[in-house]
Design a protein around this motif. Sequence first.
Motif, PDB file in Angstrom:
ATOM      1  N   UNK A 240     -33.462   7.509  31.333  1.00 47.93           N
ATOM      2  CA  UNK A 240     -33.716   7.740  29.916  1.00 47.93           C
ATOM      3  C   UNK A 240     -34.427   6.584  29.249  1.00 47.93           C
ATOM      4  N   UNK A 241     -34.922   5.639  30.055  1.00 46.80           N
ATOM      5  CA  UNK A 241     -35.724   4.536  29.524  1.00 46.80           C
ATOM      6  C   UNK A 241     -37.203   4.917  29.549  1.00 46.80           C
ATOM      7  N   UNK A 242     -38.001   4.168  28.812  1.00 45.13           N
ATOM      8  CA  UNK A 242     -39.443   4.441  28.695  1.00 45.13           C
ATOM      9  C   UNK A 242     -40.217   3.182  29.054  1.00 45.13           C
ATOM     10  N   UNK A 243     -41.292   3.359  29.808  1.00 47.77           N
ATOM     11  CA  UNK A 243     -42.184   2.260  30.174  1.00 47.77           C
ATOM     12  C   UNK A 243     -43.553   2.506  29.550  1.00 47.77           C
ATOM     13  N   UNK A 244     -44.028   1.559  28.750  1.00 46.44           N
ATOM     14  CA  UNK A 244     -45.372   1.618  28.173  1.00 46.44           C
ATOM     15  C   UNK A 244     -46.330   0.919  29.130  1.00 46.44           C
ATOM     16  N   UNK A 245     -47.450   1.558  29.421  1.00 45.24           N
ATOM     17  CA  UNK A 245     -48.308   1.091  30.514  1.00 45.24           C
ATOM     18  C   UNK A 245     -49.453   0.180  30.085  1.00 45.24           C
ATOM     19  N   UNK A 246     -49.517  -0.192  28.811  1.00 42.65           N
ATOM     20  CA  UNK A 246     -50.563  -1.105  28.354  1.00 42.65           C
ATOM     21  C   UNK A 246     -51.662  -0.392  27.587  1.00 42.65           C
TER      22      UNK A 246
END
Length: 281
Positions: A240-246
Amino acid sequence: MKLGQVDWNGRVTAAVFADGQARPIPGYTMRELVEKSGRENIALTEYVSQRGAKAAGSLAPLIPISPAEVWACGCTYEMSAAFRDAEHGTREGFYRHVFTAPRPEIFFKGTARVCVGPNEKIGIREDSSFTAPEPELAVLLGSKGKVLGYTLANDVSAWDIERENPLYLPQSKVYTACCALGPWIVTPDELADPYSLEMTCTVRRGERLIFDGAVSTAKLGRKIEQLIEYLLRANAVPAGSVLLTGTGIIAPQEAALAPGDIVTISAPGLGSLANEAAVVR
């Protein structure tokens, strides 16, 4: 499948979006569906289908998930690295090194506390004179970093604070309403190629367009799987976490956000994420 959340009978409720309408899944938030499908080892799309949904209605999307954690990546596009080296006057190409080095830049952006959804206000720090939008492709993570879907993100950043000193990065990046997500999460079966998206960003001040930028995710300098692999090293990020890719879209000083500005980020298949800027204290 497009998944997210709506206001259903006064409660934040998971929903499936299709054909311009939303079908709520009463009794669940999106994060609860992600966590429970992971624990029961059932694919998220299958888990959602098993729960059914109420009849469709014209309900506006809220933030698609209240993330357990948000992590973000920097200098994943060559343009971003070059801009930061120019801004900081780093003769040795400090940010260029970050772009080309084996280990990516990954930092903690925050939790649901600092996140907003579509049509909510994004923050401008009152001690910043150059806060800018950073349009990004975001990845929803399941158990053990499994990619569950993609959404749009705005990694709102006080660039002047980072410019003053790179060690001030946390204050540049982490504060109230510094991250916008939405409008929904698109599952991988519906978005087969995350590296072929044409992302755009506009900033409007009243009737005037003050910034218009675009980039293809084909220019993303690292594979998403590589970013996730480094994120999870000695770091058990919860489902349920989110990773922003730049970001590969760079707004100049002249387009620094002011209260009332409307930032709109769009990409085919992912929709549009629009937010008004406001000063936060």
